[in-house]
Design a protein around this motif. Structure first.
Motif, PDB file in Angstrom:
ATOM      1  N   VAL A  58       0.842  -1.198   0.000  1.00  0.00           N
ATOM      2  CA  VAL A  58       0.000   0.000   0.000  1.00  0.00           C
ATOM      3  C   VAL A  58       0.877   1.248   0.000  1.00  0.00           C
ATOM      4  CG1 VAL A  58      -1.655   1.345   1.357  1.00  0.00           C
ATOM      5  CG2 VAL A  58      -1.987  -1.115   1.064  1.00  0.00           C
ATOM      6  N   ALA A  59       1.936   1.236   0.811  1.00  0.00           N
ATOM      7  CA  ALA A  59       2.846   2.386   0.838  1.00  0.00           C
ATOM      8  C   ALA A  59       3.453   2.631  -0.538  1.00  0.00           C
ATOM      9  CB  ALA A  59       3.948   2.150   1.872  1.00  0.00           C
ATOM     10  N   ALA A  60       3.829   1.547  -1.221  1.00  0.00           N
ATOM     11  CA  ALA A  60       4.410   1.687  -2.560  1.00  0.00           C
ATOM     12  C   ALA A  60       3.365   2.162  -3.561  1.00  0.00           C
ATOM     13  CB  ALA A  60       5.009   0.354  -3.002  1.00  0.00           C
ATOM     14  N   ALA A  61       2.146   1.609  -3.489  1.00  0.00           N
ATOM     15  CA  ALA A  61       1.082   1.990  -4.424  1.00  0.00           C
ATOM     16  C   ALA A  61       0.720   3.463  -4.284  1.00  0.00           C
ATOM     17  CB  ALA A  61      -0.149   1.121  -4.192  1.00  0.00           C
ATOM     18  N   CYS A  62       0.826   3.974  -3.057  1.00  0.00           N
ATOM     19  CA  CYS A  62       0.489   5.385  -2.804  1.00  0.00           C
ATOM     20  C   CYS A  62       1.695   6.301  -3.003  1.00  0.00           C
ATOM     21  CB  CYS A  62      -0.048   5.543  -1.383  1.00  0.00           C
ATOM     22  SG  CYS A  62      -1.624   4.724  -1.116  1.00  0.00           S
ATOM     23  N   GLY A  63       2.858   5.706  -3.249  1.00  0.00           N
ATOM     24  CA  GLY A  63       4.061   6.515  -3.427  1.00  0.00           C
ATOM     25  C   GLY A  63       4.438   7.290  -2.189  1.00  0.00           C
ATOM     26  N   LEU A  64       4.234   6.683  -1.007  1.00  0.00           N
ATOM     27  CA  LEU A  64       4.532   7.392   0.240  1.00  0.00           C
ATOM     28  C   LEU A  64       6.005   7.749   0.339  1.00  0.00           C
ATOM     29  CD1 LEU A  64       2.510   5.716   3.143  1.00  0.00           C
ATOM     30  CD2 LEU A  64       2.221   7.991   2.163  1.00  0.00           C
ATOM     31  N   ARG A  65       6.259   8.989   0.741  1.00  0.00           N
ATOM     32  CA  ARG A  65       7.622   9.470   0.935  1.00  0.00           C
ATOM     33  C   ARG A  65       7.810   9.934   2.377  1.00  0.00           C
ATOM     34  NH1 ARG A  65       5.537  11.955  -3.755  1.00  0.00           N
ATOM     35  NH2 ARG A  65       5.041  13.738  -2.414  1.00  0.00           N
ATOM     36  N   ARG A  66       9.033  10.139   2.755  1.00  0.00           N
ATOM     37  CA  ARG A  66       9.331  10.499   4.143  1.00  0.00           C
ATOM     38  C   ARG A  66       8.834  11.890   4.519  1.00  0.00           C
ATOM     39  NH1 ARG A  66       9.635   6.908   7.665  1.00  0.00           N
ATOM     40  NH2 ARG A  66      10.436   8.548   9.010  1.00  0.00           N
ATOM     41  N   ASP A  67       8.415  12.684   3.559  1.00  0.00           N
ATOM     42  CA  ASP A  67       7.865  14.000   3.896  1.00  0.00           C
ATOM     43  C   ASP A  67       6.340  14.025   3.777  1.00  0.00           C
ATOM     44  OD1 ASP A  67       7.873  13.742   1.153  1.00  0.00           O
ATOM     45  OD2 ASP A  67       8.534  15.796   0.740  1.00  0.00           O
ATOM     46  N   ASP A  68       5.714  12.856   3.580  1.00  0.00           N
ATOM     47  CA  ASP A  68       4.257  12.776   3.488  1.00  0.00           C
ATOM     48  C   ASP A  68       3.624  12.591   4.857  1.00  0.00           C
ATOM     49  OD1 ASP A  68       3.975  13.023   0.695  1.00  0.00           O
ATOM     50  OD2 ASP A  68       4.439  10.895   0.401  1.00  0.00           O
ATOM     51  N   ARG A  69       2.329  12.930   4.920  1.00  0.00           N
ATOM     52  CA  ARG A  69       1.570  12.755   6.150  1.00  0.00           C
ATOM     53  C   ARG A  69       0.494  11.686   5.937  1.00  0.00           C
ATOM     54  NH1 ARG A  69      -1.491  16.965   8.030  1.00  0.00           N
ATOM     55  NH2 ARG A  69      -0.961  16.629  10.213  1.00  0.00           N
ATOM     56  N   VAL A  70       0.272  10.873   6.972  1.00  0.00           N
ATOM     57  CA  VAL A  70      -0.735   9.808   6.947  1.00  0.00           C
ATOM     58  C   VAL A  70      -1.688  10.030   8.105  1.00  0.00           C
ATOM     59  CG1 VAL A  70      -1.140   7.321   7.215  1.00  0.00           C
ATOM     60  CG2 VAL A  70       0.786   8.137   5.830  1.00  0.00           C
ATOM     61  N   LEU A  71      -2.972   9.838   7.846  1.00  0.00           N
ATOM     62  CA  LEU A  71      -3.994   9.877   8.893  1.00  0.00           C
ATOM     63  C   LEU A  71      -4.528   8.464   9.108  1.00  0.00           C
ATOM     64  CD1 LEU A  71      -6.033  11.359  10.774  1.00  0.00           C
ATOM     65  CD2 LEU A  71      -7.494  11.654   8.752  1.00  0.00           C
ATOM     66  N   ASP A  72      -4.470   8.000  10.342  1.00  0.00           N
ATOM     67  CA  ASP A  72      -5.085   6.717  10.720  1.00  0.00           C
ATOM     68  C   ASP A  72      -6.374   7.068  11.456  1.00  0.00           C
ATOM     69  OD1 ASP A  72      -5.818   4.209  11.549  1.00  0.00           O
ATOM     70  OD2 ASP A  72      -4.019   3.808  12.725  1.00  0.00           O
ATOM     71  N   LEU A  73      -7.497   6.918  10.766  1.00  0.00           N
ATOM     72  CA  LEU A  73      -8.793   7.347  11.296  1.00  0.00           C
ATOM     73  C   LEU A  73      -9.523   6.175  11.938  1.00  0.00           C
ATOM     74  CD1 LEU A  73     -10.820   9.680  11.537  1.00  0.00           C
ATOM     75  CD2 LEU A  73     -11.694   9.039   9.274  1.00  0.00           C
ATOM     76  N   GLY A  74      -9.901   6.340  13.222  1.00  0.00           N
ATOM     77  CA  GLY A  74     -10.444   5.223  13.980  1.00  0.00           C
ATOM     78  C   GLY A  74      -9.322   4.251  14.279  1.00  0.00           C
ATOM     79  N   CYS A  75      -8.227   4.789  14.805  1.00  0.00           N
ATOM     80  CA  CYS A  75      -6.953   4.054  14.875  1.00  0.00           C
ATOM     81  C   CYS A  75      -6.957   2.887  15.842  1.00  0.00           C
ATOM     82  CB  CYS A  75      -5.825   5.008  15.232  1.00  0.00           C
ATOM     83  SG  CYS A  75      -5.924   5.696  16.915  1.00  0.00           S
ATOM     84  N   GLY A  76      -7.882   2.869  16.819  1.00  0.00           N
ATOM     85  CA  GLY A  76      -7.819   1.814  17.830  1.00  0.00           C
ATOM     86  C   GLY A  76      -6.468   1.848  18.531  1.00  0.00           C
ATOM     87  N   PRO A  77      -5.845   0.689  18.769  1.00  0.00           N
ATOM     88  CA  PRO A  77      -4.540   0.675  19.427  1.00  0.00           C
ATOM     89  C   PRO A  77      -3.380   0.948  18.478  1.00  0.00           C
ATOM     90  CG  PRO A  77      -5.284  -1.564  19.071  1.00  0.00           C
ATOM     91  CD  PRO A  77      -6.408  -0.660  18.612  1.00  0.00           C
ATOM     92  N   GLY A  78      -3.678   1.427  17.279  1.00  0.00           N
ATOM     93  CA  GLY A  78      -2.655   1.967  16.389  1.00  0.00           C
ATOM     94  C   GLY A  78      -1.846   1.013  15.534  1.00  0.00           C
ATOM     95  N   PRO A  79      -2.332  -0.172  15.179  1.00  0.00           N
ATOM     96  CA  PRO A  79      -1.487  -1.039  14.352  1.00  0.00           C
ATOM     97  C   PRO A  79      -1.133  -0.429  12.996  1.00  0.00           C
ATOM     98  CG  PRO A  79      -3.745  -1.895  14.468  1.00  0.00           C
ATOM     99  CD  PRO A  79      -3.628  -0.806  15.494  1.00  0.00           C
ATOM    100  N   LEU A  80      -2.077   0.278  12.370  1.00  0.00           N
ATOM    101  CA  LEU A  80      -1.776   0.900  11.088  1.00  0.00           C
ATOM    102  C   LEU A  80      -0.903   2.138  11.261  1.00  0.00           C
ATOM    103  CD1 LEU A  80      -5.228   0.575   9.271  1.00  0.00           C
ATOM    104  CD2 LEU A  80      -3.120  -0.663   8.754  1.00  0.00           C
ATOM    105  N   ALA A  81      -1.188   2.928  12.269  1.00  0.00           N
ATOM    106  CA  ALA A  81      -0.369   4.122  12.526  1.00  0.00           C
ATOM    107  C   ALA A  81       1.087   3.736  12.744  1.00  0.00           C
ATOM    108  CB  ALA A  81      -0.915   4.882  13.735  1.00  0.00           C
ATOM    109  N   VAL A  82       1.308   2.727  13.559  1.00  0.00           N
ATOM    110  CA  VAL A  82       2.669   2.273  13.846  1.00  0.00           C
ATOM    111  C   VAL A  82       3.315   1.721  12.581  1.00  0.00           C
ATOM    112  CG1 VAL A  82       4.006   0.536  15.093  1.00  0.00           C
ATOM    113  CG2 VAL A  82       2.261   1.867  16.292  1.00  0.00           C
ATOM    114  N   ALA A  83       2.569   0.950  11.805  1.00  0.00           N
ATOM    115  CA  ALA A  83       3.128   0.349  10.587  1.00  0.00           C
ATOM    116  C   ALA A  83       3.523   1.406   9.567  1.00  0.00           C
ATOM    117  CB  ALA A  83       2.120  -0.624   9.986  1.00  0.00           C
ATOM    118  N   PHE A  84       2.693   2.429   9.370  1.00  0.00           N
ATOM    119  CA  PHE A  84       2.984   3.443   8.357  1.00  0.00           C
ATOM    120  C   PHE A  84       3.981   4.487   8.832  1.00  0.00           C
ATOM    121  CE2 PHE A  84      -0.949   1.894   6.300  1.00  0.00           C
ATOM    122  CZ  PHE A  84      -0.431   1.698   5.018  1.00  0.00           C
TER     123      PHE A  84
END
Length: 267
Positions: free
Chosen positions: A34-60
């Motif tokens: 997903v990170a590659a498909a979105c072309g995520l770079r180190r200066d990009d921002r990600v929002l984890d909405l409804g993050c719960g205990p943060g597994p996606l936030a931590v991963a991204f």
């Protein structure tokens, strides 16, 4: 008609402590794809909405410059903070919900939503996100499922037990009714109507104790959802799953998936 589940900010209050111990983790390969498909770079921002205990936030956090993790439940945010500290990454935690999204959040290249989109007013959320996501950005809805393969036959007994305890639950009935509109249809009617699905299938080993945590991490079968019957369900799951386990472990096949939604002009 897009039906919306009534908002309850404390729905997962007693489920928070069991979430990471029970829910199947998203495949690391899925996060990377997903990170590659979105072309995520180190200066990009990600929002984890409804993050719960943060597994996606931590991963991204490994791929982005800043990750903002939003959840209405304080217990979930505490678990997310501990999860991030254990992983050695920094995430910004915000108590709130999709109903709080406005310009003060800034702009994002990716908005990740894991197992939470159905709790939101989906059309309203996508309209708000349209104002926050960059022109070539994306929404990614994360989920998991268990394919119908021999390794997952134990789930018939597991699901039968859970279904017996939640029979008559109004929210569960709504999501299984003809009135419920699938996420794909909601997205197709939104600005983010170009859809792609990415999935990774893995065979894993899971403990009987983890399956007890799993059921306790669900809102309908949490301590708040079932009350005193929570312990009875846990005991029945331990008994049923122990008969199928080898040294306390059960094999499961999990498909981790992300439904990636972009604006057609960005493709």
């Amino acid at each position: 008609m897009n039906v919306t589940i009534p908002y309850d900010p404390r729905r997962f209050r007693t489920a928070a402590a069991h979430y990471l111990a029970g829910r199947p983790p998203y495949a690391d390969l899925l996060i990377r794809r997903v990170a590659a498909a979105c072309g995520l770079r180190r200066d990009d921002r990600v929002l984890d909405l409804g993050c719960g205990p943060g597994p996606l936030a931590v991963a991204f956090a490994r791929f982005a410059g800043e990750v903002v993790a939003v959840d209405p439940e304080p217990e979930m945010l505490q678990a997310a903070a501990a999860n991030a500290a254990a992983a050695g990454v920094a995430i910004r935690l915000v108590q709130g919900s999709s109903y709080d999204l406005d310009a003060t959040f800034g702009r994002f290249r990716l908005v990740a939503i894991g197992r939470a989109f159905h709790w939101m007013d989906r059309a309203d959320t996508l309209a708000r996100l349209d104002r926050l996501i960059e022109a070539d950005g994306a929404v990614a809805l994360f989920a998991d499922r268990h394919p119908d393969v021999p390794d997952n036959r134990w789930r018939q007994d597991y699901e039968a037990l859970v279904n017996r305890y939640v029979e008559g639950d109004s929210i569960r009935s709504l999501r299984k009714s003809v009135a419920w509109v699938r996420h794909e249809a909601v997205l197709l009617d939104s600005p983010f109507s170009h859809l792609e699905r990415i999935s990774v299938i893995e065979r894993r080993r899971v403990s009987v104790d983890s399956l007890v945590h799993r059921v306790r991490s669900m809102s309908t079968t949490s301590a708040d959802g079932l009350g005193p019957r929570t312990e009875a369900l846990a005991a029945e799951i331990r008994a049923a799953m122990s008969r199928q386990a080898i040294e306390g472990q059960i094999t499961e096949v999990v498909e981790s998936e992300a439904l990636l939604a972009r604006r057609p002009s960005a493709v």
